[in-house]
Design a protein around this motif. Sequence first.
Motif, PDB file in Angstrom:
ATOM      1  N   GLU A  87     -38.412  -7.453  27.988  1.00  0.00           N
ATOM      2  CA  GLU A  87     -40.054  -7.307  27.545  1.00  0.00           C
ATOM      3  C   GLU A  87     -40.437  -5.820  27.668  1.00  0.00           C
ATOM      4  N   ALA A  88     -39.910  -5.066  28.441  1.00  0.00           N
ATOM      5  CA  ALA A  88     -40.258  -3.665  28.495  1.00  0.00           C
ATOM      6  C   ALA A  88     -39.623  -2.769  27.497  1.00  0.00           C
ATOM      7  N   GLY A 139     -30.481  -3.314  38.529  1.00  0.00           N
ATOM      8  CA  GLY A 139     -31.994  -2.680  39.241  1.00  0.00           C
ATOM      9  C   GLY A 139     -32.015  -1.342  39.088  1.00  0.00           C
ATOM     10  N   LEU A 140     -30.812  -0.477  38.654  1.00  0.00           N
ATOM     11  CA  LEU A 140     -31.035   0.745  38.255  1.00  0.00           C
ATOM     12  C   LEU A 140     -31.596   0.868  37.008  1.00  0.00           C
ATOM     13  N   ALA A 141     -31.334  -0.152  36.075  1.00  0.00           N
ATOM     14  CA  ALA A 141     -31.798   0.215  34.720  1.00  0.00           C
ATOM     15  C   ALA A 141     -33.309  -0.305  34.904  1.00  0.00           C
ATOM     16  N   ILE A 142     -33.835  -1.371  35.533  1.00  0.00           N
ATOM     17  CA  ILE A 142     -35.017  -1.712  35.639  1.00  0.00           C
ATOM     18  C   ILE A 142     -35.984  -0.508  36.284  1.00  0.00           C
ATOM     19  N   ASP A 143     -35.351   0.046  37.122  1.00  0.00           N
ATOM     20  CA  ASP A 143     -36.092   1.361  37.839  1.00  0.00           C
ATOM     21  C   ASP A 143     -36.308   2.601  36.779  1.00  0.00           C
ATOM     22  N   ARG A 144     -35.131   2.628  36.163  1.00  0.00           N
ATOM     23  CA  ARG A 144     -35.206   3.778  34.998  1.00  0.00           C
ATOM     24  C   ARG A 144     -36.145   3.527  33.921  1.00  0.00           C
ATOM     25  N   THR A 145     -36.388   2.221  33.394  1.00  0.00           N
ATOM     26  CA  THR A 145     -37.348   1.506  32.550  1.00  0.00           C
ATOM     27  C   THR A 145     -38.661   1.644  33.046  1.00  0.00           C
ATOM     28  N   TRP A 146     -39.041   1.571  34.410  1.00  0.00           N
ATOM     29  CA  TRP A 146     -40.309   1.588  34.904  1.00  0.00           C
ATOM     30  C   TRP A 146     -40.632   2.816  34.975  1.00  0.00           C
ATOM     31  N   THR A 148     -39.562   5.521  32.863  1.00  0.00           N
ATOM     32  CA  THR A 148     -39.664   5.836  31.632  1.00  0.00           C
ATOM     33  C   THR A 148     -40.869   5.390  30.819  1.00  0.00           C
ATOM     34  N   LEU A 149     -41.183   3.837  31.094  1.00  0.00           N
ATOM     35  CA  LEU A 149     -41.994   3.591  30.204  1.00  0.00           C
ATOM     36  C   LEU A 149     -43.483   3.898  30.653  1.00  0.00           C
ATOM     37  N   THR A 150     -43.864   4.347  31.983  1.00  0.00           N
ATOM     38  CA  THR A 150     -44.945   5.070  32.757  1.00  0.00           C
ATOM     39  C   THR A 150     -45.131   6.098  31.871  1.00  0.00           C
ATOM     40  N   GLN A 151     -44.085   7.078  31.957  1.00  0.00           N
ATOM     41  CA  GLN A 151     -44.135   8.340  31.406  1.00  0.00           C
ATOM     42  C   GLN A 151     -44.472   8.125  29.995  1.00  0.00           C
ATOM     43  N   GLU A 152     -43.911   7.391  29.134  1.00  0.00           N
ATOM     44  CA  GLU A 152     -44.106   7.190  27.670  1.00  0.00           C
ATOM     45  C   GLU A 152     -45.608   6.732  27.458  1.00  0.00           C
ATOM     46  N   ALA A 153     -46.077   6.098  28.461  1.00  0.00           N
ATOM     47  CA  ALA A 153     -47.747   5.755  28.195  1.00  0.00           C
ATOM     48  C   ALA A 153     -48.587   6.947  28.381  1.00  0.00           C
ATOM     49  N   VAL A 154     -48.259   7.806  29.498  1.00  0.00           N
ATOM     50  CA  VAL A 154     -48.996   9.003  29.550  1.00  0.00           C
ATOM     51  C   VAL A 154     -48.913   9.797  28.179  1.00  0.00           C
ATOM     52  N   ASP A 155     -47.630   9.974  27.683  1.00  0.00           N
ATOM     53  CA  ASP A 155     -47.378  10.958  26.667  1.00  0.00           C
ATOM     54  C   ASP A 155     -48.140  10.479  25.572  1.00  0.00           C
ATOM     55  N   PHE A 156     -48.292   9.036  25.384  1.00  0.00           N
ATOM     56  CA  PHE A 156     -48.866   8.519  24.358  1.00  0.00           C
ATOM     57  C   PHE A 156     -50.140   8.824  24.184  1.00  0.00           C
ATOM     58  N   SER A 157     -50.856   8.712  25.501  1.00  0.00           N
ATOM     59  CA  SER A 157     -52.274   8.903  25.475  1.00  0.00           C
ATOM     60  C   SER A 157     -52.745  10.414  25.217  1.00  0.00           C
ATOM     61  N   GLY A 218     -52.408   5.403  32.659  1.00  0.00           N
ATOM     62  CA  GLY A 218     -51.179   6.060  33.043  1.00  0.00           C
ATOM     63  C   GLY A 218     -51.051   6.656  34.751  1.00  0.00           C
ATOM     64  N   ALA A 219     -52.252   7.255  34.905  1.00  0.00           N
ATOM     65  CA  ALA A 219     -52.554   7.711  36.484  1.00  0.00           C
ATOM     66  C   ALA A 219     -52.446   6.848  37.209  1.00  0.00           C
ATOM     67  N   TYR A 220     -52.962   5.392  36.892  1.00  0.00           N
ATOM     68  CA  TYR A 220     -52.931   4.506  37.789  1.00  0.00           C
ATOM     69  C   TYR A 220     -51.639   4.124  38.294  1.00  0.00           C
ATOM     70  N   HIS A 221     -50.542   4.165  37.226  1.00  0.00           N
ATOM     71  CA  HIS A 221     -49.230   3.631  37.210  1.00  0.00           C
ATOM     72  C   HIS A 221     -48.511   4.845  38.254  1.00  0.00           C
ATOM     73  N   PHE A 222     -48.892   6.054  37.759  1.00  0.00           N
ATOM     74  CA  PHE A 222     -48.128   7.162  38.445  1.00  0.00           C
ATOM     75  C   PHE A 222     -48.437   7.107  39.953  1.00  0.00           C
ATOM     76  N   THR A 223     -49.710   6.746  40.381  1.00  0.00           N
ATOM     77  CA  THR A 223     -50.115   6.780  41.797  1.00  0.00           C
ATOM     78  C   THR A 223     -49.803   5.503  42.462  1.00  0.00           C
ATOM     79  N   SER A 224     -49.401   4.333  41.669  1.00  0.00           N
ATOM     80  CA  SER A 224     -48.550   3.211  42.210  1.00  0.00           C
ATOM     81  C   SER A 224     -47.524   3.333  42.800  1.00  0.00           C
ATOM     82  N   MET A 225     -47.190   2.402  43.915  1.00  0.00           N
ATOM     83  CA  MET A 225     -45.952   2.531  44.830  1.00  0.00           C
ATOM     84  C   MET A 225     -44.643   1.982  43.713  1.00  0.00           C
TER      85      MET A 225
END
Length: 304
Positions: A87-88, A139-146, A148-157, A218-225
């Motif tokens: 889905e991601a 697990g590594l692939a999921i962490d990387r996707t999390w 990457t997707l967070t950074q891509e959302a910020v870049d998109f904005s 994007g900022a919310y997801h960057f500050t989330s744990m």
Amino acid sequence: MSNDQDPQLPSTPDESAVAAQAPAPRKREQPAMWPGNVPSQAQALEVLRGRLSLAVSLPGARKLLEKLTQPEREALLVDGQADALREALVARWRLAAARDLLLTAGGKVDSEALNALLAEVDHSLETLRAATPSTPELGLAIDRTWETLTQEAVDFSSDVKAASNQPEPPAPAPVAHHKPAATGKVSFDTESQEQASRRKKVQLLQISALAVVMLAVGAYHFTSMPRSQPSNQTGAPNNTLITTDAKTGTQVVRSTLVGPASPELRAWLEQQKAKGLEVKELDPGTWLLSPAPKAPATADTGSP
């Protein structure tokens, strides 16, 4: 005197029925506004699986497709194995396609479609955080996707905000207007330069407001744990990022330097092996450290 012209015959019932059943001329559909023109989730999944080719050029989305890792390809092809990751990946592809099509927006934005795209990204990030991978590689692939997707959302904005801040083109030189001659036809005056400028500013303000909302997301997801917290261990070489998974005890070691691992990093990895950890190189510059399986306890034979 006889009339040489043939009289007009009345239409038969069959002819009247055919005329009644003739389809009305179809109205020409207007193209969807951005990002409503982004391919759907189903289309994105088929593209990622290699089963669909699109006529439109999407270089960013194509680049994402070319860089898929083996765990990501397996998640796309096998349903139920890693649904959160699949889905991601669909959300990442659609976000990349939206960035590719941003230049064609022409200052017009479908706010409903944009909100739906942002909600899709947000849901994918939350699903990734709640996922329980079955293997360390997944697990590594999921962490990387999390990440990457967070950074891509910020870049998109940021791209949307940059597009909204584009300077207006210089005003054309004034042209002398002459009163048109009377032709008997009704003509409509186009909007004045001042009206066009005001309309464009309103559209840019709308895009800017949407960009602010997206930056906040994007900022919310960057500050989330995140699922695993990056840290630097004592004794680890400089220019090394270590991510520890508190649940499994596994560690992902990433070198921030370009090129082969430094002698200091190689020596540190050997020290971890000496401590009983299994060290597996996932790809150039990335290693997976996990606790070695304990050997089964042997029974005491009672020999002296």
